[in-house]
Design a protein around this motif. Sequence first.
Motif, short mmCIF file in Angstrom:
data_model
loop_
_atom_site.label_atom_id
_atom_site.label_comp_id
_atom_site.label_asym_id
_atom_site.label_seq_id
_atom_site.Cartn_x
_atom_site.Cartn_y
_atom_site.Cartn_z
N GLY A 1 -7.90 68.24 -17.64
CA GLY A 1 -6.47 68.48 -17.63
C GLY A 1 -6.04 69.09 -16.31
N GLU A 2 -4.76 69.34 -16.19
CA GLU A 2 -4.23 69.88 -14.96
C GLU A 2 -4.53 71.38 -14.85
N LEU A 3 -4.79 71.83 -13.63
CA LEU A 3 -5.06 73.25 -13.38
C LEU A 3 -3.78 74.06 -13.54
N PRO A 4 -3.89 75.26 -14.09
CA PRO A 4 -2.71 76.14 -14.14
C PRO A 4 -2.27 76.52 -12.72
N GLY A 5 -1.01 76.81 -12.56
CA GLY A 5 -0.46 77.15 -11.25
C GLY A 5 -1.12 78.36 -10.63
N GLU A 6 -1.51 79.33 -11.46
CA GLU A 6 -2.15 80.53 -10.94
C GLU A 6 -3.51 80.21 -10.33
N PHE B 1 -5.97 78.13 -3.28
CA PHE B 1 -5.30 78.03 -1.98
C PHE B 1 -5.49 79.31 -1.18
N CYS B 2 -5.35 80.46 -1.83
CA CYS B 2 -5.52 81.75 -1.12
C CYS B 2 -6.95 81.93 -0.64
N VAL B 3 -7.91 81.51 -1.43
CA VAL B 3 -9.32 81.61 -1.00
C VAL B 3 -9.56 80.72 0.22
#
Length: 105
Positions: free
Chosen positions: A63-68, A74-76
């Motif tokens: 399924g799709e990844l949660p936004g968090e 992205f931050c990593v």
Amino acid sequence: MSKNTKTVIILLVLAVVIAVIPLVLNRDAEFGGSDDAGSVMIEEIRGEYTPWFTPVLETALGGELPGEVESLIFCVQTGIGVGVIAFFMGRFVERRKWMKGTDQE
């Protein structure tokens, strides 16, 4: 205040101004992602659009990844990139100091 300090301060202020101006000028604008914009344009041009690739993590999780989680990944990635850039910049600065030190002896 040294010339380098003034330059750094001016560049930091300029970076903040460049980041804030679009937000102030376009208060009602929607800042969407480029992935969605691309698929919308393809649908407008060609009619029907079916993606030919699904992200690896979405396939693994089913399924799709949660936004968090997407934000965390992205931050990593950003942190790793900044670390690499800072490492090489530090190496270049230290090399310059070392080379100046050997030339004066």
